[in-house]
Scaffold this motif. Structure first.
Motif, short mmCIF file in Angstrom:
data_model
loop_
_atom_site.label_atom_id
_atom_site.label_comp_id
_atom_site.label_asym_id
_atom_site.label_seq_id
_atom_site.Cartn_x
_atom_site.Cartn_y
_atom_site.Cartn_z
N LEU A 105 5.62 6.35 -0.49
CA LEU A 105 6.17 5.22 -1.14
C LEU A 105 5.56 4.10 -0.34
O LEU A 105 5.12 3.20 -0.92
N ALA A 106 6.03 4.10 1.07
CA ALA A 106 5.33 2.77 1.70
C ALA A 106 4.11 2.76 1.72
O ALA A 106 3.36 1.62 1.89
N GLY A 107 3.20 3.86 1.54
CA GLY A 107 1.86 3.56 1.68
C GLY A 107 1.32 3.18 0.24
O GLY A 107 -0.06 3.44 -0.13
N GLY A 108 2.13 3.01 -0.92
CA GLY A 108 1.64 2.50 -2.02
C GLY A 108 1.13 3.56 -3.04
O GLY A 108 0.76 3.25 -4.06
N ALA A 109 1.48 4.75 -2.57
CA ALA A 109 0.93 5.87 -3.62
C ALA A 109 1.72 6.01 -4.87
O ALA A 109 0.89 6.05 -5.94
N LEU A 110 3.03 5.61 -5.14
CA LEU A 110 3.58 5.88 -6.28
C LEU A 110 3.09 4.78 -7.37
O LEU A 110 2.68 5.08 -8.65
N GLY A 111 2.95 3.51 -6.88
CA GLY A 111 2.42 2.59 -7.78
C GLY A 111 0.85 2.93 -8.17
O GLY A 111 0.45 2.84 -9.38
N ALA A 112 0.39 3.36 -7.29
CA ALA A 112 -1.39 3.90 -7.61
C ALA A 112 -1.06 4.90 -8.39
O ALA A 112 -1.96 5.03 -9.47
N TYR A 113 -0.26 6.02 -8.35
CA TYR A 113 -0.08 7.05 -9.41
C TYR A 113 0.33 6.40 -10.93
O TYR A 113 -0.27 7.00 -11.66
N LEU A 114 1.36 5.72 -10.77
CA LEU A 114 1.50 4.94 -12.09
C LEU A 114 0.58 4.46 -12.92
O LEU A 114 0.14 4.45 -14.16
N ARG A 115 -0.41 3.75 -12.21
CA ARG A 115 -1.58 3.33 -12.55
C ARG A 115 -2.66 4.06 -13.09
O ARG A 115 -3.37 3.55 -14.31
N THR A 116 -2.58 4.92 -12.27
CA THR A 116 -3.86 6.00 -12.52
C THR A 116 -3.35 7.23 -13.59
O THR A 116 -4.21 7.66 -14.41
N ASN A 117 -2.26 7.77 -13.38
CA ASN A 117 -1.83 8.87 -14.19
C ASN A 117 -0.35 9.13 -14.20
O ASN A 117 0.23 9.47 -13.03
N TRP A 118 0.40 8.39 -15.18
CA TRP A 118 1.76 8.68 -15.07
C TRP A 118 2.23 9.84 -15.19
O TRP A 118 3.66 10.17 -14.43
#
Length: 409
Positions: A105-118
């Motif tokens: 989460l702190a590494g920005g993964a969730l936001g990136a996952y949401l943008r890339t593949n929900w």
């Protein structure tokens, strides 16, 4: 009848986060090989495995009416590393997994996952949501017992016991401990915290280079499934650092990433070491890279180019192929597995009931080079007759290397 075409292939398979032993993997492999025979009207036999600390090896001989393929299959082991995590107490494994989750989460993964593949973002959240549900149920049970008995300490003890029972079942049945172990391993990989794995990947990279130089195989294929795709990229990057001409002047090298977790790691801000490795592999002139994805597999990144998504500066890119799991199986078989996301995910490395453009065993031991199958929208379908015969026999007589060169250029 024309003389049989005989070809040779060396396969390194890097599986996902799966604790199955090499013996179990081999038994399942042989069972799936029977399905492959029936689907493609061919004959195939596998030898018994030879198991070492780094890998398990067995040989395959596959035959059609006018072709024969000899495959040296090497399963890259890391089941022992996974099994060592499973031996730990759940009361330690779950908190470590939650810590790894918060690191992503702190590494920005969730936001990136949401943008890339929900869909993958939903899979990312699944273990934490499930854990929260189990905690809530345990709390409700504890509160109820405390109120009925009038003894608060009794409610606390019952609540803790209820949580322990829920973690063991249905938590295990729903793969909760395994998923948290997976996230903990992923965090450790990003931070380069596992020297045992590091040394093993280095030894396998040396094997790849040695095999490319001795020219015994006409094609070397590295298959990476799920999180194993990350390790396959790592191995190839190490091999390229040892031998920059890999795949250019000798044996053709193919990277096959299927149902991959490349973006799971790559989209973490801290994964700069892996992104650099991915960029070098993508730019390697001697490597043909096929990336296979499926919509119904929530554990991969559907309709994405991993190199483009990460914004890497490359002149080359993987050939991205979207496949349909439904078309690989008979309708009844698909209905049985479609709600089991782990089983759907594993179809990438199992045999098919029906002939399709993607077939794991056709890549391993079919008469068409993996590089040719990657560059063909129909895979091997148009080249194999109903009786298993290689239809384009003149093309089949060309060497794997020559055909791969034509396909790549």
């Amino acid at each position: 009848m024309a003389d049989r075409v005989t070809s040779t292939r060396l396969v390194f398979h890097v599986g996902g986060y799966d604790p199955r032993s090499p013996e179990r993997v081999h038994r399942r492999f042989v069972q799936e090989l029977r399905r492959f025979e029936a689907t493609w009207s061919v004959k195939a036999v596998a030898s018994e495995p030879i198991i070492t600390a780094d890998e398990a090896r067995w040989n395959l001989l596959t035959e059609g009416p006018n072709w024969r393929v000899k495959t040296d299959y090497r399963l890259v082991r890391w089941d022992d590393l996974i099994e060592s995590s499973e031996r730990g107490s759940l009361w330690r494994r779950i908190p470590r997994g939650v810590h790894a989750f918060t690191d992503f989460l702190a590494g920005g993964a969730l936001g990136a996952y949401l943008r890339t593949n929900w869909r993958y973002a939903g899979f990312f959240l699944y273990p934490v949501v499930l854990l929260a549900v189990l905690v809530a149920v345990a709390v409700l049970v504890g509160v109820f017992v405390g109120r009925v008995s009038g003894v608060a300490s009794a409610g606390i003890l019952v609540g803790v016991a209820a949580f322990a029972g829920l973690i063991h079942w249905p938590g295990r049945w729903l793969h909760l401990p395994l998923l948290f172990d997976d996230w903990n391993f992923s965090r450790a990989y990003i931070k380069a915290l596992d020297p045992v794995l590091d040394r093993r990947l280095e030894r396998i990279a040396h094997e790849v280079v040695a095999a490319a130089r001795d020219l015994r195989a006409e094609e070397i294929v590295l298959v990476g499934h799920s999180l194993g795709a990350v390790l396959a990229v790592d191995i190839l990057d190490r091999a390229l650092s040892l031998y920059p001409a890999l795949g250019r002047s000798d044996t053709r090298v193919v990277l096959l990433s299927v149902g991959s977790s490349i973006l799971k790691i790559g989209l973490h801000r801290g994964a700069s070491r892996f992104r650099a490795a991915l960029q070098r592999v993508a730019n390697a002139e001697g490597v043909v890279w096929g990336e296979y994805q499926a919509l119904t597999d929530v554990m991969n990144f559907y309709k994405t180019n991993p190199v483009a998504c990460l914004g890497l500066a490359t002149e080359r890119s993987p050939v991205v192929r979207v496949v349909r799991i439904r078309r690989m199986l008979e309708p009844a078989a698909y209905r049985r597995i479609r709600r089991n996301f782990f089983r759907v995910h594993c179809q990438f490395v199992r045999a098919n009931d029906c002939r399709t453009s993607y077939d794991y065993f056709m890549f391993l031991c079919g008469p068409l080079p993996a590089a040719v199958q990657i560059h063909s929208p129909t895979g091997a379908m148009s080249a194999i007759g109903s009786d298993g015969c290689l239809l384009d026999i003149n093309s089949g007589e060309a060497s794997f290397l020559e055909r791969a060169e034509r396909a790549a250029h």
